[in-house]
Write a protein that holds these residues in place. Structure first.
Motif, short mmCIF file in Angstrom:
data_model
loop_
_atom_site.label_atom_id
_atom_site.label_comp_id
_atom_site.label_asym_id
_atom_site.label_seq_id
_atom_site.Cartn_x
_atom_site.Cartn_y
_atom_site.Cartn_z
N CYS A 6 -3.79 -12.72 -3.25
CA CYS A 6 -4.78 -11.64 -3.15
C CYS A 6 -4.79 -10.85 -4.46
CB CYS A 6 -4.42 -10.73 -1.97
SG CYS A 6 -5.40 -9.23 -1.90
N TYR A 8 -5.36 -7.99 -5.01
CA TYR A 8 -4.93 -6.60 -4.86
C TYR A 8 -3.49 -6.49 -4.36
CZ TYR A 8 -9.96 -6.21 -5.17
OH TYR A 8 -11.24 -6.34 -5.59
N CYS A 9 -3.03 -7.51 -3.59
CA CYS A 9 -1.73 -7.40 -2.93
C CYS A 9 -0.73 -8.45 -3.42
CB CYS A 9 -1.86 -7.57 -1.43
SG CYS A 9 -3.08 -6.50 -0.70
N ARG A 12 0.22 -13.97 -0.43
CA ARG A 12 0.46 -13.79 1.00
C ARG A 12 0.09 -15.07 1.74
NH1 ARG A 12 0.67 -8.20 2.13
NH2 ARG A 12 1.61 -7.32 0.27
N HIS A 59 -8.98 -10.14 2.94
CA HIS A 59 -7.58 -9.96 3.30
C HIS A 59 -7.52 -9.09 4.56
CE1 HIS A 59 -3.21 -9.14 1.75
NE2 HIS A 59 -3.26 -9.78 2.88
N GLY A 62 -4.39 -7.14 5.67
CA GLY A 62 -3.71 -6.62 4.48
C GLY A 62 -4.53 -5.46 3.96
N CYS A 63 -5.02 -5.60 2.73
CA CYS A 63 -5.78 -4.50 2.12
C CYS A 63 -7.22 -4.44 2.62
CB CYS A 63 -5.76 -4.65 0.61
SG CYS A 63 -6.56 -6.18 0.05
#
Lengths: 91, 417
Positions: A6, A8-9, A12, A59, A62-63
């Motif tokens: 991701c 941003y994260c 995953r 995501h 997640g985000c």
């Protein structure tokens, strides 16, 4: 099942993500002037490529942000990940 | 002339250690030209060829298959056959198939092991109950057998189901179609192959399509790994790879190809003598004649041609199975696999002409094509031979995505087909 990085994260598990189908399908600018054929093309017709395809992912667990991905659908190998609004990679 | 299979031929061949059985179909090299070429040697493709030869007198045809016949989704599905669909168009299509199934072993002289053991669909919440009751009524109006069962009747019909009301998704009722059931999937492909071959159809295996040659809006032929084949009519029955073939002809289809998984357990003695499907928790199970539990999982949500699905999909299905059938808790899974299914936005198939003259598509069966195999072949053969759809598949044309006249079975009938 694969890992997705991701933007941003970080990396995953794929089960945190939701696939959003083919990317870069632009919403018609003047919907009132569209013919039925053009609507069908926009709404339903898909390239459904066997090979490298550009697609949207979210995501979801997640985000919750959307991003784009270039992925080889014949073996699920991810070639590139890029943000919404960016142009797809040429290579 | 092909020898007829019977108890006597079985006995006769037993005496010679089964070494003298005639081969069931030939292995021909492609001719230069055919009246029609069917792309895809699965159940639907072979059935199409069979009915083209039998009912429409087109014997100079070929089936080209990139692998071996019945090696794709025909050999990967969970063999469930039913026709309890909600909408009139679907009911007509699937019940047409079910009626052919009922006499298919006799017609093909090949035991497809069609077993009308019934299919039960479970309801787990109030909306399920309403939807299934509505579907039962719709089915009966269309002449399709269907009954609604309450929880006690579900338990009576299939005693191993956990009908306790304190589980996460309690069983509130269900529907039952008694004419529904299962069949031996390989035998369906082999039976149709043998029947088609006997009438002169060339079944060409290990022959992948590489291109479609057209001049303007007419078909000229097909490029394959075994050379160019001239033909004026091409029927594409390529399941998960339909879009790939369509792209060769410059067409786009409203399809997405996704992995669908299934699994079987170790074989045990008879424990479940019907098929039970639960759409809400996405678990369906039956038992094969070998004794294995046959369990169908769901599709992944991303497009893939890899024939591999995600682990969590199987895990989710098995969680649901174990809650509904605690008796299976100590069984082991023997095999697990994936196939690629082509899904339409309205979850209904496409059996249609295209904008290119002589090019026909039979695709979009998604997760539930096996049950329709004989009907699909019959109607697609009609469409190819007459260049016009039969009234039963007229609604399943490509143009419905332009007109908006969709056959929306997605939530209405069943998520799991």
């Amino acid at each position: 099942m694969f890992l997705i990085n991701c933007p941003y994260c970080g990396e995953r598990d794929q089960q945190e993500f939701k696939a959003g189908g083919e990317a870069h399908i632009e919403r018609p600018k003047q919907p009132t002037e569209l013919s039925d054929n053009e609507w069908a093309e926009y709404l339903f017709m898909r390239k459904n490529i066997k090979g490298v395809q550009f697609e949207r992912w979210n995501h979801a667990h997640g985000c919750r942000k959307w991003f784009n991905m270039a992925r080889d659908t014949s073996n699920d190998e991810i070639k590139a990940i890029y943000k919404m609004g960016e142009k797809p990679p040429t290579q | 002339m092909r020898n007829k299979y019977s108890i006597f031929s079985l006995f006769k061949n037993a005496l010679s250690d089964h070494e003298n059985w005639q081969r069931a179909w030939k292995d021909p090299a492609p001719k230069k030209e055919y009246d029609a070429v069917i792309v895809g040697g699965g159940g639907h493709g072979l059935a199409t060829a069979y009915y083209l030869a039998k009912k429409h007198n087109m014997q100079n045809i070929a089936v080209v298959e990139k692998g071996w016949i019945g090696g794709g989704n025909t050999g990967r599905n969970t063999t469930i056959i039913r026709s309890n669909y909600l909408w009139d168009a679907s009911a007509g299509l699937y019940d047409h198939a079910l009626k052919i199934w009922e006499g298919l072993s006799q017609e093909l002289n090949y035991n497809v092991m069609f077993s009308q053991r019934g299919v039960m669909n479970l309801a787990h919440n109030l909306q399920d109950v309403r939807d299934l009751k509505r579907r039962t009524h719709a089915n009966r109006l269309n002449g399709i057998d269907a009954v609604y069962l309450n929880t006690e009747e579900v338990k009576k019909f299939c005693p191993i189901i956990n009908t306790s009301q304190d589980i996460r998704y309690p069983v509130l009722g269900g529907t039952l179609q008694r004419r529904a059931g299962t069949a031996r999937h390989d035998a369906v492909a082999w039976g149709y192959a043998r029947g088609a071959d006997e009438m002169g159809v060339d079944i060409i295996q290990n022959c992948e399509v590489k291109g479609i040659k057209r001049s303007g809006d007419t078909i000229e032929g097909i490029e394959t790994t075994k050379g160019f084949i001239k033909t004026k009519k091409i029927g594409v029955v390529a399941a998960g790879h339909s879009s790939v073939v369509a792209n060769m002809a410059g067409l786009k289809l409203p399809l997405e190809s996704k992995p669908l998984q299934a699994l079987v357990s170790e074989p045990v003695k008879p424990i479940i003598d019907t098929v039970v499907m639960s759409n809400a928790v996405h678990a369906y199970v039956s038992q094969s004649d070998k004794g294995e539990l046959v369990i169908g999982a769901g599709t992944d949500d991303y497009i893939s041609y890899s024939q591999k699905g995600s682990h969590q999909i199987v895990e989710g299905t098995l969680n649901a199975i174990l809650e509904l059938y605690p008796i299976f808790s100590r069984m082991r899974v023997l095999r697990q696999w994936g196939g690629i299914v082509d899904i339409c936005p309205d979850a209904s198939p496409i059996l249609s002409k295209t904008s290119i003259k002589g090019l026909y598509f039979n695709c979009g069966w998604g997760t539930g094509g096996f049950k329709a195999t004989p009907g699909s072949g019959d109607l697609f053969a009609h469409t190819i031979a007459n260049d016009e759809p039969h009234k039963l598949n007229a609604a399943f044309n490509l143009n419905r995505f332009v007109s908006g006249d969709l056959v929306d079975e997605h939530g209405a009938a069943a998520v799991a087909h």
